[in-house]
Write an enzyme that holds these catalytic residues in place. Structure first.
Site, PDB file in Angstrom:
ATOM      1  N   SER A 105      -9.848   1.720   2.610  1.00  0.00           N
ATOM      2  CA  SER A 105      -9.042   2.303   1.602  1.00  0.00           C
ATOM      3  C   SER A 105      -7.755   1.441   0.963  1.00  0.00           C
ATOM      4  O   SER A 105      -7.399   1.911  -0.159  1.00  0.00           O
ATOM      5  CB  SER A 105      -8.170   3.349   2.668  1.00  0.00           C
ATOM      6  OG  SER A 105      -7.433   2.707   3.552  1.00  0.00           O
TER       7      SER A 105
ATOM      8  N   LYS B 179       0.820  -1.264   0.303  1.00  0.00           N
ATOM      9  CA  LYS B 179       0.199   0.072   0.089  1.00  0.00           C
ATOM     10  C   LYS B 179       1.114   1.295  -0.048  1.00  0.00           C
ATOM     11  O   LYS B 179       2.046   1.219   0.805  1.00  0.00           O
ATOM     12  CB  LYS B 179      -0.815  -0.094   1.151  1.00  0.00           C
ATOM     13  CG  LYS B 179      -1.804   1.037   1.366  1.00  0.00           C
ATOM     14  CD  LYS B 179      -2.839   1.003   2.297  1.00  0.00           C
ATOM     15  CE  LYS B 179      -4.052   1.801   2.645  1.00  0.00           C
ATOM     16  NZ  LYS B 179      -4.853   1.546   3.825  1.00  0.00           N
TER      17      LYS B 179
ATOM     18  N   SER C 272     -10.138  -0.633   6.961  1.00  0.00           N
ATOM     19  CA  SER C 272      -9.420  -0.518   5.590  1.00  0.00           C
ATOM     20  C   SER C 272      -8.523  -1.874   5.015  1.00  0.00           C
ATOM     21  O   SER C 272      -8.253  -1.648   3.870  1.00  0.00           O
ATOM     22  CB  SER C 272      -8.434   0.534   5.672  1.00  0.00           C
ATOM     23  OG  SER C 272      -9.115   1.728   5.676  1.00  0.00           O
TER      24      SER C 272
END
Lengths: 489, 355
Positions: free
Chosen positions: A158, A83, A182
């Site tokens: 996310s 990420k 997330s």
């Protein structure tokens, strides 16, 4: 249309074993991964940046170790996606924000260096909602990621880029961060496994902070065993993170297939009525499957958990408003000039942050401001205590709890992005564990009538990863095979 | 004696919350074409009224004597009825139903917003009307209709198969009136336009977007034809309509009931060092109010004996041995700075001018 059972990259455990034994080369695994990225990236937009050249060098180094009879480590030659809020030395790290566009960190996050030391091969940085604030990746400054199951729908967020990269078989393993859901929510929407570990089990050093008392890094993988291995590698004490627990990494794989005979499992009723039918039915079916496997399954109501969402949407923005004050146009990232420092700060932040980040900074600043601190932030901290106490009471009777991961399956682009509260509701089932610092995992368990994956969430008390992952493995064994990736859009 | 109502053409009514939506079908159509949207709006908790317009939903013979004034007065009455029992009202319509929604917006400045799917706004050329008038004089009553303009296979619209000429000419007069007043459409507009429409050319949507002074959000429907509410994009239309109604109703509501004023937003933005433009200030005033309302359960919680939790586990001060270690390389760090000078970060002046 989704072509089911498309060829993916293989499993983490399979790749690592084959590379370690010299059966296949890390380079050939990487090439397959990069080919799949090349085929699908235009449709999915999982990555903010890919690092093929550096990855080739890493893969070759792994192959040289194997060639010299040395063991590159438990993730030998495993392509991994990170990420884009995990710092990577020499590779841009943006948090999908204009304010950090082009920033190149001078150091690696602890998670990244541990993955490298274990022989993993990072292939790129994945897209996210700006600063990890969102549930759809629509808040990325660089455009949304699309769900490989249906590209008209969001992958969740996310950590949507990491989830979609694993679900589409580009990589077998990816890492994300989870503040209120997330990791688990996108894992559920993309039909893969996503783990949020106990707070403090994985070092946050080098994870760009959103809400420091909640943020935790965890793995995404297509199987429970792969996620367990990924977590084992990155977990364990790190002196660089003062909140890192001084404990060895949990050993999860050893007991993963021990079954659930006698395990006490509570189905949390409070979430079942407010979620879509397929999400509630999946939890009930999961309970039945676990009972058939020998677990003691019962229902439990924990109404205090419903305080989680409103408490979180004060606490997380409050912490974010403080953490994000560092983006001031002075030391790194964007600067928009002004006649004095304060104007420069305000212009830089006004132009550099997107709408959701500004919205949360505003909520947090308001909740912490004079006159409102006790009414909002103070009360939210007390609600957090009530959530923790309610969990404590429930875990006297149960080893793990079952809930839906999300209130609905993947939703179409644009359907929630203009309505902050609807978007925040996506986290209603995942937030309570975050507030308590407890571990949780989402396991794909069913398909909705429209053919979209439905996840089930397993919650455990602090440091309960071992039993939690064992239950997850049992659910995985009972779930229909088509409920999980990889898929080709 | 009137012909019985076609199956599926019955009006739809749902008693819901304080936000009301008038839903209007198109010329020669009936509530069947709008039922999925009306149902979705009702499921979202709104009060919904989808009337059957006069002359529609039975047989084309019943329609011949009806005119624009008959349809618009039903739209008006339905709007009035909803406005009487709801705090905010939104109008939605397909094709001529869209024209009627716009017509309502022109007459009612307090309407919270309109949702129009392929509305007829651009008046047809006079040559076309002359041709229709000519046919009428020659004894024709109706012309073949373009019903069921739907991309999805096997989905029929239960519209009439013919368009009666006199009602059509009357509708065009209504379109003239509506097009002339577009400057009065000051409310937010959600305009949904099918990329391929064999009934209403896209110039109609262009005209609305160009002339309406209120904010127009235009969404292109790539996979649907004219009757998009029954076509491939129906789920998207429904999702967007629900989100739009929620948003505009909150905006309208906030003018009277907001918790956070624009002045407070500016104050908080100053504390947070965020430069916001006026649009953002208005939007955040509404959204922050809605969010604070949502978290009100926490504010009102009785927590007399509950200690606060700042962190999931007790956090202790962690000390490391006092030994020298390397720090980051100065040059590498400064290379990332927006402006550096003499081994330091350079910033604009921090203190005000001396008096």
């Amino acid at each position: 249309m989704t072509a089911r059972q498309a060829p993916g990259i293989g499993t983490v455990t399979g790749i690592a074993a084959a590379v370690r034994s010299g059966e296949i080369s890390a380079r050939s695994v990487l090439q397959r991964s990069l080919e799949r990225v090349a085929d699908l990236e235009a449709d999915l937009h999982c990555f903010n940046v890919t690092t093929a050249e550096k990855a080739m060098a890493d893969a070759d180094a792994v192959d040289r170790l194997v060639g010299s009879g040395l063991d590159p480590g438990p993730l030998a030659g495993v392509p991994v996606a990170l990420k884009d809020n995990l710092c990577t030395e020499g590779i841009p790290t943006t948090c999908s924000s204009r304010i950090l566009a082009g920033w190149i960190p001078p150091y690696d996050a602890t998670v990244v260096s541990r993955l490298r030391s274990a022989g993993a091969v990072p292939v790129g940085k994945t897209n996210l909602d700006e600063f990890a604030m969102g549930s759809s990746t629509e808040n990325s400054a660089f455009g949304p990621t699309r769900n490989p199951w249906d590209t008209t729908r969001v992958p969740g967020g996310s950590s949507g880029g990491s989830a979609a990269a694993v679900a589409s078989g580009m990589v077998p393993l990816a890492f994300g961060s989870d503040t209120g859901g997330s990791i688990r929510q996108p894992a559920s929407l993309c039909g893969i496994v996503g783990v949020k570990p106990t707070y403090g089990v994985v070092s946050r050093y080098g994870l760009i902070a959103f809400a420091s008392s909640l943020d935790q890094i965890g793995p995404f993988a297509a199987t429970v065993a792969d996620a367990a291995l990924g977590l084992e590698v990155v977990a364990g004490h790190d002196p660089m993170d003062s909140t890192s627990l001084d404990l060895p990494a949990p050993q999860l794989l050893a007991s993963l297939s021990d079954g659930v005979s006698g395990t006490r499992i509570g189905i949390v009723e409070d979430f079942l009525s407010d979620v879509s039918p397929e999400c509630g039915e999946a939890v009930v079916a999961a309970g039945e499957a676990l009972a058939a496997a020998g677990a003691k399954v019962d229902r439990v109501t924990i109404p205090e958990l419903l305080l989680g969402l409103p408490a979180y949407y004060i606490i997380a923005p409050a912490e974010a408003s403080s953490n994000l004050s560092r983006y001031d146009g002075v030391r790194y990232g964007l600067r928009v000039d002004g006649p004095d420092a304060e104007t420069m700060n305000a212009r830089t932040r006004g132009e550099g942050f997107g709408p959701e980040v500004k919205r949360r900074i505003m909520i947090g600043t308001y909740a912490l401001s004079a006159g409102y601190y006790d009414a909002y932030y103070g009360q939210a901290q007390k609600a957090r205590t009530l959530v923790i106490r309610a969990f404590e009471a429930a875990y006297r009777n149960f080893d793990v709890l079952l809930t839906p991961t999300t209130p609905s399956v993947a939703f179409p682009f644009g359907s929630k992005v203009d309505d902050p509260i609807q978007m925040y509701m996506c986290d209603v089932c995942s937030i309570p564990s975050s507030l308590a610092g407890h571990p949780a995992v989402s396991v794909p368990f069913a398909l909705s009538p429209e053919g979209l994956p439905v996840g089930v969430q397993v919650l455990a008390p602090a440091l309960g990863e071992t039993v939690m992952m064992r239950v997850a493995a049992s659910l995985e064994a009972a779930a229909p095979g088509q409920a999980r990736g990889p898929v080709t859009p | 004696m009137a012909t019985p109502i076609l199956v599926g053409a019955e009006p739809f009514s749902a008693a819901g919350g304080p936000i009301g939506v008038v839903v209007l079908h198109g010329f020669t159509g009936n509530p069947q074409s709008m039922r999925p949207l009306a149902t979705a709006l009702a499921a979202a908790g709104f009060s919904v009224e989808l009337p059957l317009l006069p002359g529609h939903g039975t047989s084309v013979e019943d329609m011949v004597p009806t005119r624009w004034s008959d349809w618009s007065s039903v739209a008006e009455a339905t709007y009035g009825e909803l406005a009487g029992r709801c705090d905010r009202v939104i109008a939605a319509g397909l094709s001529m139903g869209g024209t009627l929604a716009i017509w309502l917006a022109e007459r009612h400045p307090d309407i919270a917003g309109i949702i129009v799917v392929n509305p007829l706004v651009d008046p047809p050329a006079s040559s076309f009307r002359d041709m229709l008038s000519g046919m009428l004089e020659e004894g024709a009553v109706s012309v073949p209709a373009i019903g069921s303009d739907i991309a999805m296979e096997g989905v029929p619209e239960s519209a009439y198969h013919a368009s009666p000429i006199e009602p059509m000419l009357s509708m065009f007069d209504g379109v003239d009136e509506t097009a002339a007043q577009l400057g009065e459409v000051r409310c937010p507009v959600l305009l949904l336009s099918s990329r391929t429409d064999h009934v209403v050319p896209s110039e109609s949507g262009d005209l609305l977007a160009a002339r309406a002074p209120g904010p127009v959000e235009r969404v292109w429907l790539e996979r649907s034809f004219h009757v998009a509410t029954l076509d491939h994009d129906a789920p998207e239309i429904e999702a967007r309509a629900v989100a739009f109604v929620n948003r505009v109703a909150a905006q309208a509501m906030s003018e009277t009931e907001r918790l956070i004023s624009p002045e407070e937003v500016r104050h908080v933005a100053r504390l947070a060092r965020l430069a916001l433009d006026d649009d953002e200030v208005g939007r955040y005033a509404v959204q922050l109010s809605a969010i604070l309302e949502h978290v009100d359960a926490v504010r009102r919680l009785d927590t007399a004996d509950v200690p606060p939790t700042a962190h999931p586990f007790p956090v202790e001060n962690v000390l490391r041995p006092d030994t020298e270690t390397l720090s980051l390389d100065r040059e590498t760090v400064l290379a990332q700075a927006p402006v550096a000078e003499d081994d330091r970060f350079r910033v604009p002046r921090i203190m005000g001018e001396a008096p």
